[in-house]
Scaffold this motif. Sequence first.
Motif, mmCIF file in Angstrom:
data_model
loop_
_atom_site.group_PDB
_atom_site.id
_atom_site.type_symbol
_atom_site.label_atom_id
_atom_site.label_comp_id
_atom_site.label_asym_id
_atom_site.label_seq_id
_atom_site.Cartn_x
_atom_site.Cartn_y
_atom_site.Cartn_z
ATOM 1 N N TYR A 55 35.508 -8.209 -51.745
ATOM 2 C CA TYR A 55 35.574 -6.819 -51.298
ATOM 3 C C TYR A 55 34.879 -6.591 -49.968
ATOM 4 C CZ TYR A 55 31.105 -7.393 -53.720
ATOM 5 O OH TYR A 55 29.908 -7.879 -54.140
ATOM 6 N N ALA A 94 20.492 -7.170 -45.688
ATOM 7 C CA ALA A 94 21.248 -8.199 -44.953
ATOM 8 C C ALA A 94 22.295 -8.809 -45.860
ATOM 9 C CB ALA A 94 20.298 -9.302 -44.476
ATOM 10 N N ARG A 146 22.801 -4.489 -56.426
ATOM 11 C CA ARG A 146 23.810 -3.846 -57.285
ATOM 12 C C ARG A 146 24.484 -4.903 -58.152
ATOM 13 N NH1 ARG A 146 27.476 0.202 -53.608
ATOM 14 N NH2 ARG A 146 25.878 1.700 -53.009
ATOM 15 N N GLU A 148 27.410 -4.345 -59.265
ATOM 16 C CA GLU A 148 28.778 -4.075 -58.766
ATOM 17 C C GLU A 148 29.773 -3.683 -59.864
ATOM 18 O OE1 GLU A 148 28.434 -3.840 -55.708
ATOM 19 O OE2 GLU A 148 27.229 -5.453 -54.890
ATOM 20 N N ARG A 169 23.354 -11.599 -61.721
ATOM 21 C CA ARG A 169 22.551 -10.524 -61.130
ATOM 22 C C ARG A 169 21.662 -9.837 -62.162
ATOM 23 N NH1 ARG A 169 24.652 -7.810 -55.610
ATOM 24 N NH2 ARG A 169 24.900 -9.779 -54.530
ATOM 25 N N MET A 188 30.135 -0.288 -57.405
ATOM 26 C CA MET A 188 31.166 0.356 -56.584
ATOM 27 C C MET A 188 32.140 1.036 -57.544
ATOM 28 S SD MET A 188 31.965 -2.471 -53.672
ATOM 29 C CE MET A 188 32.054 -3.803 -54.828
ATOM 30 N N PRO A 218 31.828 4.768 -53.410
ATOM 31 C CA PRO A 218 33.232 4.397 -53.602
ATOM 32 C C PRO A 218 33.486 2.988 -53.084
ATOM 33 C CG PRO A 218 32.982 5.780 -51.657
ATOM 34 C CD PRO A 218 31.633 5.728 -52.318
ATOM 35 N N ILE A 220 35.536 0.945 -50.795
ATOM 36 C CA ILE A 220 36.369 1.279 -49.626
ATOM 37 C C ILE A 220 37.040 -0.014 -49.173
ATOM 38 C CG2 ILE A 220 36.366 2.154 -47.257
ATOM 39 C CD1 ILE A 220 33.855 3.784 -47.956
ATOM 40 N N ILE A 306 30.588 -3.862 -43.707
ATOM 41 C CA ILE A 306 30.962 -4.157 -45.090
ATOM 42 C C ILE A 306 32.306 -3.520 -45.419
ATOM 43 C CG2 ILE A 306 28.711 -4.733 -46.060
ATOM 44 C CD1 ILE A 306 28.181 -1.947 -46.756
HETATM 45 N N1 SAH Z 1 23.772 -9.018 -49.492
HETATM 46 C C1 SAH Z 1 23.242 -7.865 -50.176
HETATM 47 C C2 SAH Z 1 23.645 -6.560 -49.488
HETATM 48 C C3 SAH Z 1 25.130 -6.326 -49.498
HETATM 49 S S1 SAH Z 1 25.716 -4.868 -48.748
HETATM 50 C C4 SAH Z 1 23.705 -7.895 -51.608
HETATM 51 O O1 SAH Z 1 24.665 -8.595 -51.908
HETATM 52 O O2 SAH Z 1 23.100 -7.215 -52.437
HETATM 53 C C5 SAH Z 1 25.246 -3.640 -49.923
HETATM 54 C C6 SAH Z 1 26.319 -3.108 -50.838
HETATM 55 O O3 SAH Z 1 27.472 -2.709 -50.110
HETATM 56 C C7 SAH Z 1 26.886 -4.077 -51.859
HETATM 57 O O4 SAH Z 1 26.038 -4.234 -52.948
HETATM 58 C C8 SAH Z 1 28.215 -3.411 -52.236
HETATM 59 O O5 SAH Z 1 28.084 -2.610 -53.407
HETATM 60 C C9 SAH Z 1 28.521 -2.520 -51.043
HETATM 61 N N2 SAH Z 1 29.832 -2.889 -50.463
HETATM 62 C C10 SAH Z 1 30.239 -4.082 -49.984
HETATM 63 N N3 SAH Z 1 31.533 -4.037 -49.629
HETATM 64 C C11 SAH Z 1 31.960 -2.778 -49.899
HETATM 65 C C12 SAH Z 1 33.222 -2.106 -49.793
HETATM 66 N N4 SAH Z 1 34.307 -2.720 -49.328
HETATM 67 N N5 SAH Z 1 33.287 -0.816 -50.182
HETATM 68 C C13 SAH Z 1 32.202 -0.177 -50.648
HETATM 69 N N6 SAH Z 1 30.999 -0.751 -50.779
HETATM 70 C C14 SAH Z 1 30.882 -2.042 -50.426
#
Ligand code: SAH
Length: 357
Positions: A55, A94, A146, A148, A169, A188, A218, A220, A306
């Motif tokens: 995602y 990060a 998260r 997720e 996790r 999400m 959401p 996205i 992201i």
């Molecule tokens: N590397 C860290 C931070 C990731 S970015 C980690 O994995 O925990 C933080 C959050 O962005 C993720 O946990 C995810 O829930 C969200 N994220 C990533 N891609 C996304 C997308 N396409 N749409 C919405 N949220 C997203």
Amino acid sequence: MKKNEIHNWLREQNPDHLDQLWQQADLTRQQVVGDAVHLRGLIEISNHCVRQCEYCGLRSNRKTLQRYRMDEQEIMRCVAQAVEFAYGTVVIQAGEDYGIKTQWLADIVNRIKSQTPLAVTLSMGERPVEDLRTWRQAGADRYLLRFETSDPQLYQKIHPPQPSQTWDRFDLLTELRKLGYEIGSGVMIGIPGQTFDSLADDIDIFRRLDLDMIGVGPYISHPDTPLAQRQPSPDLPTEDQVPDSELMVYKVIALARLVCPEANIPSTTALATMNTASGRELGLVRGANVVMPNLTPTKYRQLYEIYPDKACIHETAGHCRNCLQQRIESLGRYIATGSGGRDHHTENRKRCNTLAK
Ligand code: SAH
């Protein structure tokens, strides 16, 4: 609240009934964590990532994305801004980047903790427990990870494990708790393949984990990721698929507040991305009590992609500060002082109870 009640709320369409949910969540928010809104300055220190999450636009084999990693001086400049803007916390986030050396980050955490009044939240992905311990010993207060989705099959598909990985996790969240971090997690909403039943489970799990922080937003779609290109599964009836709608996000924020009344719950950037005019405000009146203004230098913001078209990527940190202040005050709420950990609410409540007696 029982799981079937959560499930029913997730499917509820009647606006009058939903008004009751918003009111209950807002009242609980007000009684338990008050009218203060906590500001957490977000610093996205690196977009390098070793993972292949289907995602996420930071996934390692997305070769077209220009990668960056901030240096210590750049990070400390953002930290100084957090102090100047009177934020209570910095959130250092990060991709899962092993170019971020454990001791290097520990030294930065230590510097922030010894030179400023800020709380430090880390969100560095699934690092080994040893790293998490080192950062905790350096003074990190909180960790965001998260889960997720709690549906194991869906999770495996969208979040392929590392070779030889033996933990998930949930194990890491347990370890983080044992290390004395405040723990944050979340999901999400509207991931292709996510059912109402599994989302109701997710919310029930927030309660069982007794989360200190709950971040939900959401899903996205990012066009340059496999999940965006995947066809919907023919096995999943469309009426069981959770929509990636704004309304669903508000329902999950409100339910999260009701199952974890003391939690810190942000009205997220992903929500502001969906509804630039009033997404943040609606999150704040339906259960949320935190916002996370971005402190990442503007030149890096668009690279922390992201998902596409993230809200506020061209704004300066100062602009974000003022804009959020206006939005918060327009709701009759105010910006909190102090670092705003969960303990703060618990103490606050004990004090209110004592005064009331
Ligand atoms: N590397 C860290 C931070 C990731 S970015 C980690 O994995 O925990 C933080 C959050 O962005 C993720 O946990 C995810 O829930 C969200 N994220 C990533 N891609 C996304 C997308 N396409 N749409 C919405 N949220 C997203």
